[in-house]
Write an enzyme that holds these catalytic residues in place. Structure first.
Site, short mmCIF file in Angstrom:
data_model
loop_
_atom_site.label_atom_id
_atom_site.label_comp_id
_atom_site.label_asym_id
_atom_site.label_seq_id
_atom_site.Cartn_x
_atom_site.Cartn_y
_atom_site.Cartn_z
N LYS A 66 4.42 -6.84 -7.38
CA LYS A 66 3.46 -7.08 -6.31
C LYS A 66 3.43 -8.55 -5.92
O LYS A 66 3.88 -9.43 -6.67
CB LYS A 66 2.06 -6.63 -6.74
CG LYS A 66 1.54 -7.35 -7.98
CD LYS A 66 0.14 -6.86 -8.35
CE LYS A 66 -0.38 -7.57 -9.59
NZ LYS A 66 -1.79 -7.26 -9.85
N GLN B 71 -11.90 0.04 -1.16
CA GLN B 71 -10.68 -0.72 -0.89
C GLN B 71 -10.23 -0.49 0.55
O GLN B 71 -10.31 0.63 1.07
CB GLN B 71 -9.56 -0.27 -1.83
CG GLN B 71 -9.76 -0.68 -3.28
CD GLN B 71 -8.58 -0.28 -4.14
OE1 GLN B 71 -8.17 0.87 -4.11
NE2 GLN B 71 -8.04 -1.21 -4.90
N HIS C 31 2.12 -0.42 -1.14
CA HIS C 31 0.67 -0.38 -1.28
C HIS C 31 0.14 -1.71 -0.76
O HIS C 31 0.66 -2.76 -1.14
CB HIS C 31 0.25 -0.25 -2.75
CG HIS C 31 0.87 0.88 -3.51
ND1 HIS C 31 0.12 1.88 -4.08
CD2 HIS C 31 2.16 1.17 -3.81
CE1 HIS C 31 0.92 2.73 -4.71
NE2 HIS C 31 2.17 2.32 -4.56
N CYS D 112 -4.05 5.91 -3.84
CA CYS D 112 -2.65 6.17 -3.52
C CYS D 112 -2.19 7.60 -3.82
O CYS D 112 -1.42 8.16 -3.02
CB CYS D 112 -1.74 5.14 -4.18
SG CYS D 112 -2.21 4.56 -5.79
N ASP E 86 -7.51 0.19 1.79
CA ASP E 86 -6.23 0.65 1.26
C ASP E 86 -5.34 1.20 2.36
O ASP E 86 -5.81 1.87 3.28
CB ASP E 86 -6.48 1.76 0.24
CG ASP E 86 -5.81 1.48 -1.08
OD1 ASP E 86 -4.94 0.60 -1.12
OD2 ASP E 86 -6.16 2.14 -2.07
N ARG F 299 -14.15 2.53 -11.17
CA ARG F 299 -13.54 2.04 -12.41
C ARG F 299 -14.65 1.76 -13.42
O ARG F 299 -15.72 1.23 -13.06
CB ARG F 299 -12.77 0.73 -12.16
CG ARG F 299 -11.86 0.76 -10.93
CD ARG F 299 -10.43 1.10 -11.26
NE ARG F 299 -9.63 1.18 -10.04
CZ ARG F 299 -9.03 0.14 -9.48
NH1 ARG F 299 -9.11 -1.05 -10.04
NH2 ARG F 299 -8.32 0.30 -8.38
N HIS G 48 -1.06 2.82 2.64
CA HIS G 48 0.22 3.08 1.99
C HIS G 48 1.25 3.39 3.05
O HIS G 48 1.02 4.23 3.92
CB HIS G 48 0.09 4.23 0.98
CG HIS G 48 -0.84 3.88 -0.14
ND1 HIS G 48 -2.19 4.15 -0.08
CD2 HIS G 48 -0.63 3.21 -1.29
CE1 HIS G 48 -2.77 3.69 -1.18
NE2 HIS G 48 -1.85 3.12 -1.93
#
Length: 649
Positions: A475, A388, A521, A341, A390, A370, A392
């Protein structure tokens, strides 16, 4: 004192009355049938004094499953007693067996031991038999309050019990539970008698466990058991356990050559093999098509970033335990990215934006890193490097609800496409007592309200989990149940007013003034690695035709049919389908068996008759079993399979 029954009636009882006293006051039949109770919603046993004014419900033999944590805990004590008798029969004194903790857990119980000699897996059936003997003795389970000095004297031989007792307040009574000649330090609750414990239990395994979870402490031997109210439930659980082993994505990933984890590369860093790469590419192609229809724009960002980027976003401070250590390059510090992000925020900020430009939807299959503890790594479902899906969305506040509902619709579509239809919707909100959250509480309240309003508008059932929000915003998580009934947290949608504030990003409004966008997100898959791991187990490796890395195997009956098989293969390849010809010297049945083991969805068998008529015999794997068709015109089959691939049927 009095207690309140489920129908609202108040029952007057003597001070210090128990649930058993309440049952007796109602009637002798109920007292005989009672197993446990709830008091103000908490499970209690029949022996523990009830709080004044409590609302109680009595649990009887008609609904024993309601007392599962209680009978599982009592079975843990029965295991502990049985292990003592097991070593007693070997000639060891009672003091030779020392005990750690033994709680009930989901589906069962465990007990930790410090033993004079280790238990072996082959000892478990004998211990289980002793447990059944103890149940057959119909031993009353009694509760007693004792003082600290008496408790320490009782367990002077056991350093683990002494440690636990020593930490208890001096002025509080300590509870012991006794069944036969077995006494244990315990808060309870327990069943009233061993004879009333269900026989649907099984000892499963042993393992090592540090005392109190501290690696500086001694390692104890932990014995696990499972227990249910009925034999049917136990049989279903054991069946699902075997099925889970058969479907284990690590086992199937190896057998189907999907991925490998090489110690020379590093723990938690999967290598995608050619078959697994096809699977990944099909998943990403599917989602990219959906995103294209919804006006997402693709972006690509680097795998490392300047540490100041993550300081500004807050990821460096708030995820310090899971970040990899920074590295120094040319007097600057960089870090493997834990999130995509912040990069997308900087892409948004790369040029001025007008209210007419919004919403801006930026999407990336971005790999993040991670630091996970070695003991937590698990195949593809818990890794250190993962991709991911992902995206945004940068929107005006008045666009937020529409955008959120669109993402919700997309995520539900993704899950339904893969047959993941049993979904629980979980709203993660801020815990006002915690200091891990950043930003204005008023903005948090607005974001939480907007998520709940959107979910309610489409009529989805949901639960609220305080404290489950990300540090920057609340979320909606999608918790799906797979074919074995296991729950997995997959997709997520998050509403964020804070990162736009932290990065000071704006858009020019209709009034010519700067305004702050709100971010969404979203990641429908969550991560490709975890999603694939779950899909492997959900399908048991039997992927639908469109997703299968190896879609079609053509099996010539004899060598003279190889040329015909290759001709058909070339036509499949021309329309983009994945096909192979098994031209090995094996017999036809062995070729079919090989294709079955490799879980290839469609097998086409060709011989003299098929070649003469330009036909194939079809053997197809389906969820219901095998489906066979003979004498199918190849042209018709090609069109059928091509259409199924195109539509992802």
């Amino acid at each position: 004192m009095h207690v309140t029954l489920p129908d609202g009636k108040q029952l007057d009882l003597p001070q210090g009355a128990t649930a058993l006293d309440a049952a007796k006051a109602i009637g002798p039949r109920l007292a005989a049938d009672a197993l446990a109770a709830t008091a103000n919603g908490d499970l209690v046993d029949l022996m523990t004094p009830l709080p004044e004014g409590a609302s109680i419900t009595l649990i009887t033999k008609k609904n024993p499953a309601d007392a599962a944590p209680v009978f599982r805990h009592s079975l843990g004590h029965t295991l502990s007693q049985a292990v003592g008798e097991f070593y007693g029969r070997k000639g060891y004194p009672r003091e030779a067996v020392k005990r750690g903790v033994g709680p009930s857990i989901e589906n069962g119980f465990y007990q930790d031991f410090d033993l004079p000699e280790p238990l072996k897996e082959e000892d478990l059936p004998e211990i289980e038999a002793i447990m059944r003997e103890i149940i057959g003795r119909n031993l009353d389970i009694t509760r007693a309050d004792v003082g600290k000095a008496a408790a320490l004297e009782q367990f002077a031989y056991d350093p683990y019990k002494v440690e636990l007792i020593s930490e208890l307040p001096d002025d509080e009574p300590i509870t012991f539970y006794t069944q036969g000649d077995y006494v244990d330090l315990c808060r309870g609750p327990h069943f009233p008698n061993t004879g009333r414990l269900p026989g649907a239990f099984k000892l499963m395994s042993t393992s090592g466990a540090y005392w109190r979870g501290n690696e500086k402490n001694p390692i104890l031997q932990r014995v696990y058991g499972v227990a249910f109210a009925t034999q049917k439930e136990l049989d279903e659980y054991l069946h699902n356990l075997e099925e889970a082993k058969r479907r284990d994505h690590r086992k199937l990933g190896r057998e189907l050559e999907l991925f490998t984890i090489d110690p020379l590369v590093g723990k938690g860093l999967p290598l995608w093999l050619p078959n697994g790469t096809i699977l990944r590419e099909e998943l990403t192609r599917f989602l990219r098509e959906q995103q294209f229809q919804r006006d997402y724009q693709g972006v690509v960002t680097p795998n490392i970033g300047n540490l100041d980027l993550f300081r500004t976003s807050g990821h460096y401070q708030n995820y310090s335990d899971s970040n990899f250590s920074p590295i120094t390059v040319d007097d600057e510090q960089y870090m493997l990215k834990p999130m995509n992000c912040p990069f997308h925020v900087r892409i948004y900020a790369s040029k001025p934006r007008s209210y007419r430009d919004l919403p801006v939807r930026l999407a990336e299959f971005g790999t993040v890193y991670r630091y996970e503890q070695s003991g937590e790594l698990n195949g593809l479902t818990r890794v250190r490097g993962f991709t991911q899906d992902d995206a945004h969305i940068f929107a005006r506040p008045d666009q937020l609800k529409t955008e959120f509902l669109s993402v919700l619709d997309l995520t539900v579509l993704v899950l339904k496409t893969f047959g993941l239809n049993d979904v629980r919707f979980r709203v993660g909100t801020r815990d006002p007592e915690s200091d891990k959250y950043v930003g204005d509480p008023a903005q948090w309240a607005r974001a939480e309200r907007q998520i709940i309003e959107a979910v309610e508008e489409v009529g989805l059932p949901y639960t609220v989990e305080p404290g489950d929000a990300a540090f920057y915003g609340p979320k909606l998580d999608f918790v799906v149940k797979d074919v074995l009934g296991r729950e997995w947290q997959l997709g997520t949608i998050q509403v964020d007013y804070n990162l736009p504030e932290r990065f000071d990003i704006t858009y020019t409004g209709e009034d010519g003034q700067d305004h702050r966008p709100v971010m969404i997100h979203r990641a429908p898959f969550g991560s490709l690695e975890r999603f694939v791991g779950i899909l492997i187990e959900h399908y048991g490796g039997d992927f639908p035709l469109w997703l299968a890395p190896r879609q079609i195997m053509i099996i010539p009956i004899a060598d003279r049919h190889n040329a015909y098989a290759e001709t058909l293969a070339s036509e499949f390849k021309a329309v983009g389908m994945r096909v192979e010809v098994d031209d090995s010297t094996n017999r036809m049945n062995a070729k079919v068996r090989s294709a079955e083991l490799n879980k290839i969805p469609v097998m086409l068998i060709v011989g003299d008759q098929e070649e003469a008529r330009r036909e194939v015999s079809v053997r197809e794997r389906t969820p219901e079993g095998h489906k066979e068709r003979k004498g199918v015109a190849f042209t018709d089959l090609l069109a059928e399979l091509q259409e199924r691939y195109r539509t992802r049927a």
